[in-house]
Design a protein around this motif. Structure first.
Motif, mmCIF file in Angstrom:
data_model
loop_
_atom_site.group_PDB
_atom_site.id
_atom_site.type_symbol
_atom_site.label_atom_id
_atom_site.label_comp_id
_atom_site.label_asym_id
_atom_site.label_seq_id
_atom_site.Cartn_x
_atom_site.Cartn_y
_atom_site.Cartn_z
ATOM 1 N N PRO A 145 0.804 -1.234 0.000
ATOM 2 C CA PRO A 145 0.000 0.000 0.000
ATOM 3 C C PRO A 145 0.830 1.274 0.000
ATOM 4 C CG PRO A 145 -0.965 -1.602 1.480
ATOM 5 C CD PRO A 145 0.358 -2.173 1.044
ATOM 6 N N ALA A 146 2.099 1.186 0.359
ATOM 7 C CA ALA A 146 2.958 2.377 0.362
ATOM 8 C C ALA A 146 3.497 2.717 -1.018
ATOM 9 C CB ALA A 146 4.124 2.165 1.333
ATOM 10 N N ASP A 147 3.337 1.802 -1.978
ATOM 11 C CA ASP A 147 3.870 2.023 -3.318
ATOM 12 C C ASP A 147 2.895 2.810 -4.190
ATOM 13 O OD1 ASP A 147 6.284 0.590 -2.903
ATOM 14 O OD2 ASP A 147 5.181 -1.299 -3.122
ATOM 15 N N GLY A 148 3.438 3.643 -5.038
ATOM 16 C CA GLY A 148 2.603 4.463 -5.902
ATOM 17 C C GLY A 148 1.773 3.654 -6.879
ATOM 18 N N ALA A 149 2.254 2.475 -7.230
ATOM 19 C CA ALA A 149 1.537 1.644 -8.202
ATOM 20 C C ALA A 149 0.446 0.781 -7.559
ATOM 21 C CB ALA A 149 2.522 0.739 -8.933
ATOM 22 N N TYR A 150 0.300 0.859 -6.240
ATOM 23 C CA TYR A 150 -0.607 -0.058 -5.534
ATOM 24 C C TYR A 150 -2.052 0.069 -6.032
ATOM 25 C CZ TYR A 150 -3.139 -2.377 -1.738
ATOM 26 O OH TYR A 150 -3.962 -3.195 -1.000
ATOM 27 N N ASP A 151 -2.579 1.298 -6.103
ATOM 28 C CA ASP A 151 -3.976 1.463 -6.498
ATOM 29 C C ASP A 151 -4.218 0.944 -7.908
ATOM 30 O OD1 ASP A 151 -4.693 2.532 -4.073
ATOM 31 O OD2 ASP A 151 -4.510 4.622 -4.723
ATOM 32 N N GLN A 152 -3.248 1.169 -8.787
ATOM 33 C CA GLN A 152 -3.395 0.674 -10.163
ATOM 34 C C GLN A 152 -3.518 -0.847 -10.194
ATOM 35 O OE1 GLN A 152 -0.068 1.699 -12.672
ATOM 36 N NE2 GLN A 152 -0.628 0.179 -14.222
ATOM 37 N N TRP A 153 -2.701 -1.531 -9.415
ATOM 38 C CA TRP A 153 -2.742 -2.997 -9.397
ATOM 39 C C TRP A 153 -3.917 -3.528 -8.591
ATOM 40 C CZ3 TRP A 153 -0.373 -6.323 -12.405
ATOM 41 C CH2 TRP A 153 0.764 -5.912 -13.105
ATOM 42 N N ASN A 154 -4.357 -2.775 -7.615
ATOM 43 C CA ASN A 154 -5.447 -3.251 -6.754
ATOM 44 C C ASN A 154 -6.811 -3.040 -7.398
ATOM 45 O OD1 ASN A 154 -6.310 -4.455 -4.298
ATOM 46 N ND2 ASN A 154 -6.918 -2.442 -3.522
#
Length: 493
Positions: free
Chosen positions: A8-17
Motif C-alpha cells: 500500500p505504500a507504493d505508488g503503483a498499488y492502487d493501479q494494481w489493486n
C-alpha cells in the motif's frame, strides 16, 4: 526473491489493486505480486505459504463475487502477464498460458491455425479462471463448452509439508493424476491450486496437425439483432415474446439439432431504458433456420420486430461482440443466475414484467434469457466436473449502478425478483423438473446464506450436483493444507 511485492505504500498499488471488473468489490491486501513466469509464480506462492498469508490468484479480474476483493485476503498474485500460446508437439495440443485473455486466444488460434475454442463472451476475460468454470460462450450450442476441449493442465499445488510443487494432469485414462484434470473441467476456480497453463485438443482427435485439433473457425458468421420499444409492449405482448423465445429454445435443444448453430440472448431491461433487445450469433447456420427463428420470435406479438443481420469474420466479432451490450464501462453490479430445464411459466413471466415496469428507481435492473442445449448437452454429467448437461436455457437477474448510494436498493431488487421467480423451491433454482441449479462461473454467495436460499438445499448442489463428493476427494488430495479457499470453495473430505 525473484519477484516484487507491491505494498500500500507504493505508488503503483492502487493501479494494481483496482483491476476487478465488478466495482462492488475492492480488497486491501498487504501485498500484490505481479508475476511474468511460472518460476516467479511458484516462488510467490511459496512465500505466501511460508508466511501463513491468505493468498488468492487473479487473472482477468472478472470474478463476480469478492473471492479476490475480500478483506481477509492478504496476498494477491497477479498472473495476467504470464502469456503465451503455441502448438506443443509433445502434447499434440494447443498450449495456452493462464494469463492469456480470451481475445488473445481467439485471435491467435484463428490467425495461426484457422480454429477456435468455443468459450467466453468478452475478450478481456482471463482464460485462467474461465476454463475451470466450464467456459460457455457464443458457440457452445454448436461446439460444446471450452472445458470439453481441455486435454491437460499444469498446476501448482501445496503438499502436506507446505511445499509448492508442480504437476501435470491429463485426460488420459492411464494418467494417475487424471482426477485433477477432471476437477478443472468445471470444478470452479481457487479450489485445488493455481493453474499455470492449459493444453487443448478435441476428444478423440489424434492427428498431429494443430489445424485439426480444435473446431474450425466459421466460414460464415452472422449476427442477428432485434429490438422492441417498451412503449409498444404491454403484459400480453411481453408474455408472448418470452413464450416464443422459450418455446423455440425448448424445441431446438437436442444435441444433434442443426439449430445448434444459432445462439441467442434476450435482454429484458427495465422499462425506463426504452427497449428490449435480442442478440443472436449464427455460425455456418442454414438460412431456413435463421428465417424460421426470426419469424417464430415475433409470432403473435402484433408489433414489428425487424431482424437486422450482419455478416463478419469470426475474429472480428469475437474481439468486439455487440458493443452496445459488452461495453467497457466499469460499474458495480449484482448477478444471480439459474439454469432452466423448461421455459419460464406464465406466472414467472408475470413476475419479470412487474419488476421491470414497476421499479423505475432501479433503472439498472434487467433479466437475461439465453439458449443452452445443443452440443454442450452431448456430454455426460459426470464426464466433466460441469454437471449441467440437460438445461435448455440460462437466465440471470442483474442490477448495475454507478452511485454507491444505489447499491442497497439495486441488490435488493436483484434478490427480490430472483426469490419470487423461484418461490416454489425456497427462492432458489433447486435442480428438478423446471430448474437445473446455477453456474459456478457466475458465483453467488447468497446461495450459501439461508437468508436468501431458503430451499434447505446446500449451495454445492446448485453448482455441482452429484459431482461434489468427487470434487471433495480431489480437494483433499491436492490441497491437504486448505491453502485455497473462498466463500463457495470446495471443502475436502
Amino acid at each position: 526473491m525473484n519477484f516484487s511485492i507491491i505494498t500500500p505504500a507504493d505508488g503503483a498499488y492502487d493501479q494494481w489493486n483496482d483491476r476487478g471488473a465488478n466495482l462492488r468489490w475492492k480488497g486491501h491486501p498487504s501485498g500484490i505480486i505481479p508475476v511474468t513466469t511460472v518460476d516467479e509464480l511458484k516462488d510467490a506462492l511459496q512465500y505466501a505459504v511460508d508466511n501463513s498469508k491468505r493468498v488468492v490468484v487473479r487473472g482477468g479480474g472478472h470474478c463476480l463475487e469478492n473471492f479476490v476483493g475480500d478483506p481477509a485476503v492478504e496476498i494477491v498474485i497477479d498472473i495476467s502477464n504470464i502469456k503465451g500460446i503455441r502448438y506443443d508437439e509433445g502434447m499434440n495440443a494447443i498450449e495456452v498460458m493462464a494469463g492469456a485473455t480470451l481475445g488473445e486466444v481467439f485471435e491467435t488460434l484463428d490467425r495461426e491455425w484457422g480454429v477456435l475454442l468455443p468459450a467466453g463472451q468478452h475478450p478481456a476475460i482471463g482464460i485462467g479462471g474461465h476454463i475451470s468454470g466450464g467456459a460457455f460462450g457464443f458457440l457452445h450450442r454448436h461446439h460444446g463448452l471450452g472445458a470439453d476441449y481441455l486435454y491437460a493442465v499444469e498446476v501448482l499445488w501445496v503438499n502436506n509439508e507446505r511445499q509448492v510443487e508442480k504437476v501435470i494432469a491429463t485426460r488420459e485414462e492411464t494418467d494417475s493424476n487424471r482426477e485433477l484434470w477432471w476437477a478443472h473441467t468445471g470444478g470452479g476456480t481457487g479450489n485445488f491450486g493455481i493453474v499455470t497453463r492449459y493444453w487443448f485438443r478435441a476428444p478423440g482427435v489424434t492427428a498431429r496437425d494443430p489445424s485439426l485439433l480444435l473446431p474450425k473457425s466459421p466460414e460464415v458468421l452472422e449476427t442477428m439483432e432485434m429490438e422492441w420499444d417498451w412503449d409498444q409492449i404491454d403484459e400480453r405482448v411481453f408474455k408472448q415474446l418470452l413464450d416464443n423465445f422459450g418455446e423455440w429454445g425448448k424445441m431446438h435443444s437436442s444435441t444433434d439439432t442443426e439449430a445448434g448453430r444459432l445462439f441467442a440472448t434476450l435482454y429484458l431491461s427495465n422499462k425506463v431504458t426504452g427497449k428490449i433487445m435480442l442478440k443472436a450469433v449464427l455460425s455456418d447456420c442454414p438460412e431456413e433456420i435463421a428465417e424460421e427463428f426470426a419469424a417464430a420470435v415475433s409470432a403473435g406479438m402484433g408489433i414489428t420486430g425487424r431482424a437486422i443481420r450482419k455478416p463478419m469474420r469470426w475474429v472480428e466479432f469475437a474481439l468486439q461482440p455487440f458493443p452496445d451490450i459488452f461495453i467497457d464501462m466499469r460499474v458495480a453490479f449484482k448477478v444471480k443466475d439459474a439454469l432452466l430445464r423448461a421455459p419460464y411459466t406464465a406466472a414467472q413471466i408475470g413476475t419479470i414484467y412487474r419488476h421491470l415496469t414497476e421499479h423505475n428507481d432501479v433503472p439498472g435492473g434487467s433479466v437475461g434469457v439465453a439458449f443452452f442445449g445443443g452440443k454442450m448437452n452431448a456430454v455426460a454429467a459426470d464426464a466433466t466436473a460441469f454437471p449441467q448437461r440437460d438445461s435448455i436455457l440460462a437466465t440471470a437477474c442483474t442490477s448495475g449502478w454507478l452511485d454507491a448510494a444505489d447499491e442497497a436498493k439495486s441488490v435488493a431488487w436483484t434478490r427480490n425478483i430472483y426469490q419470487e421467480l423461484f418461490a416454489a423451491t425456497g427462492g432458489a433454482p433447486v435442480p428438478g423438473e423446471q430448474t437445473g441449479g446455477c453456474l459456478i462461473a457466475h458465483p453467488d454467495a447468497d446461495m450459501a446464506d439461508e437468508q436468501f436460499n431458503k430451499s434447505g438445499v446446500p449451495w454445492h448442489v446448485f453448482y455441482y450436483q452429484d459431482n461434489y463428493e468427487r470434487l471433495q476427494r480431489v480437494k483433499r488430495k491436492w490441497d491437504p493444507c486448505g491453502i485455497f479457499r473462498h466463500r463457495l470453495g470446495v471443502e475436502g473430505i
